[in-house]
Design a protein around this motif. Structure first.
Motif, PDB file in Angstrom:
ATOM      1  N   PHE A 152      -0.557  -0.175   7.608  1.00 32.20           N
ATOM      2  CA  PHE A 152      -1.294  -0.285   6.352  1.00 32.20           C
ATOM      3  C   PHE A 152      -1.298  -1.759   5.945  1.00 32.20           C
ATOM      4  CE2 PHE A 152       0.472   4.007   6.357  1.00 32.20           C
ATOM      5  CZ  PHE A 152      -0.654   4.775   6.060  1.00 32.20           C
ATOM      6  N   GLY A 153      -2.497  -2.342   5.870  1.00 36.82           N
ATOM      7  CA  GLY A 153      -2.600  -3.765   5.573  1.00 36.82           C
ATOM      8  C   GLY A 153      -3.104  -4.080   4.191  1.00 36.82           C
ATOM      9  N   SER A 154      -3.353  -3.079   3.376  1.00 40.79           N
ATOM     10  CA  SER A 154      -3.796  -3.288   2.003  1.00 40.79           C
ATOM     11  C   SER A 154      -3.090  -2.273   1.111  1.00 40.79           C
ATOM     12  CB  SER A 154      -5.317  -3.141   1.896  1.00 40.79           C
ATOM     13  OG  SER A 154      -5.737  -1.856   2.344  1.00 40.79           O
ATOM     14  N   LYS A 155      -3.256  -2.405  -0.179  1.00 36.30           N
ATOM     15  CA  LYS A 155      -2.496  -1.583  -1.121  1.00 36.30           C
ATOM     16  C   LYS A 155      -2.599  -0.097  -0.790  1.00 36.30           C
ATOM     17  CE  LYS A 155      -6.220  -1.432  -4.571  1.00 36.30           C
ATOM     18  NZ  LYS A 155      -6.630  -1.829  -5.928  1.00 36.30           N
ATOM     19  N   LEU A 156      -1.468   0.595  -0.976  1.00 33.75           N
ATOM     20  CA  LEU A 156      -1.386   2.028  -0.709  1.00 33.75           C
ATOM     21  C   LEU A 156      -1.753   2.821  -1.954  1.00 33.75           C
ATOM     22  CD1 LEU A 156       1.934   2.636   1.290  1.00 33.75           C
ATOM     23  CD2 LEU A 156      -0.395   2.724   2.152  1.00 33.75           C
ATOM     24  N   ILE A 157      -2.471   3.909  -1.748  1.00 31.75           N
ATOM     25  CA  ILE A 157      -2.753   4.853  -2.819  1.00 31.75           C
ATOM     26  C   ILE A 157      -2.193   6.205  -2.406  1.00 31.75           C
ATOM     27  CG2 ILE A 157      -4.538   6.023  -4.160  1.00 31.75           C
ATOM     28  CD1 ILE A 157      -6.307   3.576  -3.751  1.00 31.75           C
ATOM     29  N   TRP A 158      -1.439   6.820  -3.301  1.00 29.59           N
ATOM     30  CA  TRP A 158      -0.760   8.085  -3.021  1.00 29.59           C
ATOM     31  C   TRP A 158      -0.862   8.979  -4.251  1.00 29.59           C
ATOM     32  CZ3 TRP A 158       5.143   9.082  -3.330  1.00 29.59           C
ATOM     33  CH2 TRP A 158       5.459  10.309  -2.742  1.00 29.59           C
ATOM     34  N   PHE A 211      10.541   2.920   1.826  1.00 28.32           N
ATOM     35  CA  PHE A 211      10.346   3.538   3.137  1.00 28.32           C
ATOM     36  C   PHE A 211      11.333   2.882   4.091  1.00 28.32           C
ATOM     37  CE2 PHE A 211       6.209   4.144   1.132  1.00 28.32           C
ATOM     38  CZ  PHE A 211       5.887   5.450   1.495  1.00 28.32           C
ATOM     39  N   GLY A 212      12.526   3.430   4.162  1.00 28.17           N
ATOM     40  CA  GLY A 212      13.547   2.801   4.989  1.00 28.17           C
ATOM     41  C   GLY A 212      13.846   1.403   4.477  1.00 28.17           C
ATOM     42  N   LYS A 213      13.646   0.408   5.328  1.00 27.09           N
ATOM     43  CA  LYS A 213      13.932  -0.985   4.939  1.00 27.09           C
ATOM     44  C   LYS A 213      12.825  -1.586   4.078  1.00 27.09           C
ATOM     45  CE  LYS A 213      11.880  -2.882   9.155  1.00 27.09           C
ATOM     46  NZ  LYS A 213      12.101  -3.703  10.380  1.00 27.09           N
ATOM     47  N   HIS A 214      11.692  -0.910   4.006  1.00 28.01           N
ATOM     48  CA  HIS A 214      10.559  -1.433   3.246  1.00 28.01           C
ATOM     49  C   HIS A 214      10.676  -1.050   1.772  1.00 28.01           C
ATOM     50  CE1 HIS A 214       8.530  -2.475   6.986  1.00 28.01           C
ATOM     51  NE2 HIS A 214       8.737  -1.244   7.419  1.00 28.01           N
ATOM     52  N   GLN A 215      10.605  -2.037   0.900  1.00 19.05           N
ATOM     53  CA  GLN A 215      10.630  -1.826  -0.543  1.00 19.05           C
ATOM     54  C   GLN A 215       9.258  -2.212  -1.097  1.00 19.05           C
ATOM     55  OE1 GLN A 215      13.749  -1.026  -2.408  1.00 19.05           O
ATOM     56  NE2 GLN A 215      14.367  -0.459  -0.337  1.00 19.05           N
ATOM     57  N   LEU A 216       8.482  -1.205  -1.499  1.00 23.25           N
ATOM     58  CA  LEU A 216       7.127  -1.471  -1.963  1.00 23.25           C
ATOM     59  C   LEU A 216       7.088  -1.474  -3.492  1.00 23.25           C
ATOM     60  CD1 LEU A 216       4.995   0.745   0.457  1.00 23.25           C
ATOM     61  CD2 LEU A 216       5.994  -1.524   0.833  1.00 23.25           C
ATOM     62  N   ARG A 217       6.560  -2.561  -4.047  1.00 20.90           N
ATOM     63  CA  ARG A 217       6.440  -2.662  -5.498  1.00 20.90           C
ATOM     64  C   ARG A 217       5.271  -1.811  -5.982  1.00 20.90           C
ATOM     65  NH1 ARG A 217       3.403  -5.837  -8.901  1.00 20.90           N
ATOM     66  NH2 ARG A 217       2.524  -6.941  -7.098  1.00 20.90           N
ATOM     67  N   ILE A 218       5.510  -1.031  -7.019  1.00 28.33           N
ATOM     68  CA  ILE A 218       4.449  -0.200  -7.587  1.00 28.33           C
ATOM     69  C   ILE A 218       3.582  -1.069  -8.494  1.00 28.33           C
ATOM     70  CG2 ILE A 218       3.932   1.767  -9.085  1.00 28.33           C
ATOM     71  CD1 ILE A 218       6.593   2.988  -8.084  1.00 28.33           C
ATOM     72  N   ARG A 237      -2.044  15.594 -11.874  1.00 27.77           N
ATOM     73  CA  ARG A 237      -1.636  14.759 -10.742  1.00 27.77           C
ATOM     74  C   ARG A 237      -1.404  13.318 -11.173  1.00 27.77           C
ATOM     75  NH1 ARG A 237      -6.419  15.609  -6.598  1.00 27.77           N
ATOM     76  NH2 ARG A 237      -5.561  17.676  -6.839  1.00 27.77           N
ATOM     77  N   ILE A 238      -0.616  12.636 -10.363  1.00 29.75           N
ATOM     78  CA  ILE A 238      -0.301  11.231 -10.600  1.00 29.75           C
ATOM     79  C   ILE A 238      -0.836  10.423  -9.428  1.00 29.75           C
ATOM     80  CG2 ILE A 238       1.558   9.541 -10.829  1.00 29.75           C
ATOM     81  CD1 ILE A 238       3.275  11.751 -12.046  1.00 29.75           C
ATOM     82  N   GLN A 239      -1.503   9.316  -9.742  1.00 31.90           N
ATOM     83  CA  GLN A 239      -1.941   8.384  -8.709  1.00 31.90           C
ATOM     84  C   GLN A 239      -1.014   7.180  -8.718  1.00 31.90           C
ATOM     85  OE1 GLN A 239      -5.194   5.565  -9.336  1.00 31.90           O
ATOM     86  NE2 GLN A 239      -6.231   6.405  -7.543  1.00 31.90           N
ATOM     87  N   ILE A 240      -0.454   6.876  -7.556  1.00 31.20           N
ATOM     88  CA  ILE A 240       0.487   5.760  -7.417  1.00 31.20           C
ATOM     89  C   ILE A 240      -0.152   4.703  -6.529  1.00 31.20           C
ATOM     90  CG2 ILE A 240       2.782   5.096  -6.619  1.00 31.20           C
ATOM     91  CD1 ILE A 240       3.220   8.352  -6.860  1.00 31.20           C
ATOM     92  N   ILE A 241      -0.168   3.464  -6.993  1.00 30.60           N
ATOM     93  CA  ILE A 241      -0.711   2.351  -6.217  1.00 30.60           C
ATOM     94  C   ILE A 241       0.427   1.374  -5.943  1.00 30.60           C
ATOM     95  CG2 ILE A 241      -2.436   0.523  -6.134  1.00 30.60           C
ATOM     96  CD1 ILE A 241      -4.029   2.127  -8.221  1.00 30.60           C
ATOM     97  N   ALA A 242       0.647   1.073  -4.663  1.00 30.80           N
ATOM     98  CA  ALA A 242       1.783   0.231  -4.267  1.00 30.80           C
ATOM     99  C   ALA A 242       1.328  -0.959  -3.435  1.00 30.80           C
ATOM    100  CB  ALA A 242       2.807   1.058  -3.493  1.00 30.80           C
ATOM    101  N   ASP A 243       2.013  -2.062  -3.617  1.00 29.15           N
ATOM    102  CA  ASP A 243       1.723  -3.300  -2.892  1.00 29.15           C
ATOM    103  C   ASP A 243       2.471  -3.282  -1.557  1.00 29.15           C
ATOM    104  OD1 ASP A 243       1.076  -5.873  -2.161  1.00 29.15           O
ATOM    105  OD2 ASP A 243       2.532  -6.827  -3.490  1.00 29.15           O
TER     106      ASP A 243
END
Length: 250
Positions: free
Chosen positions: A76-82, A107-114, A2-8
């Motif tokens: 979501f108000g803090s970093k995302l973990i997926w 996510f649509g118009k949202h561009q989240l930096r990894i 598995r891969i863990q992805i953390i996004a800002d």
């Protein structure tokens, strides 16, 4: 694996509470940009066993320390973990290729930096394990009611649940290895004490592009063939794994 992805998320991001289809779209988009032929194969055909087709991947819910549900939306108000998981190396290599090259999840118009991409340590799978769900477990079966056959989603107390999950794992193993496991024993049981504490409120209804899917979020114990338990850990317990169901952690 598995891969863990953390996004800002910057100052925060609001998504529909039923966001599974968005994550599926991200996965196939990443696969397509790395290898269009493989993405088409996986989307249109998949891996076959016993007249069943499997995508052989699963993914978790989005996790964050700071999150709030407001009606049909989630903030979501803090970093995302997926987490994204598969026993198929081809899938993970193509997915990670685009992930690392672009460094952005859209996510649509949202561009989240990894921020980071990690490969978590693979646990030692034994003949008896206790897991918690990081996405709901779904197990469906065709049942007859009033002379009509229809799709039924099993709840935690369904007497056929364990056997359905066992057969599902055997077929997945066959799809991956082109043979059945050396042992096909398996017993699956949700944690009754947890269910009692929650007063039975352990199910979740997810709307996936207009289809209502009911799953269970509850710790469970599984015992039997380590080969089958490994399959459940890598590509999900139950069915509809490629729609974001059945992912677990120790």
């Amino acid at each position: 694996m598995r891969i863990q992805i953390i996004a800002d998320v910057g100052k925060g991001i609001t998504l529909p509470i039923n966001y599974n289809h968005m994550l599926v779209g991200i996965i196939y988009r990443f696969l397509s940009e790395s290898n269009p032929e493989y993405a088409d194969f996986l989307h249109d055909e998949g891996y076959n066993a016993a007249e069943k087709r499997f995508k052989l991947f699963t993914f978790s819910q989005l996790m964050a320390d700071n999150r709030r549900i407001n009606g049909d939306q989630i903030f979501f108000g803090s970093k995302l973990i997926w987490y994204v998981s598969s026993p198929v190396e081809t899938f993970l290599s193509h997915f990670a290729d685009t992930l690392l090259t672009q460094g952005i999840i859209s996510f649509g118009k949202h561009q989240l930096r990894i921020i980071d991409v990690k490969i978590p340590r693979i646990p030692r799978i034994q003949s008896e394990m206790i897991f918690r769900c990081i996405s709901p477990i779904v197990m469906s079966a065709v049942r007859e009611t009033n002379g009509k056959r229809s799709m039924h989603y099993c709840l935690y107390d369904d007497p056929e649940l364990s056997e359905l999950i066992r057969h599902n794992l055997i077929r997945k193993y066959d799809a991956i290895n082109d043979r059945e496991p050396s042992s096909n024993d398996l017993i699956f049981e949700f944690d009754k004490r947890y269910i009692d504490r929650k007063q039975g409120r352990v199910s979740r209804l997810v709307d996936f592009k207009g289809i209502k899917i009911r799953g269970i979020l509850c710790p469970f114990r599984v015992s039997g063939s380590p080969e089958l338990i490994q399959i459940g850990y890598e590509c999900g317990f139950g069915d509809k794994n490629s729609a974001g169901f059945g992912m677990v952690e120790v």
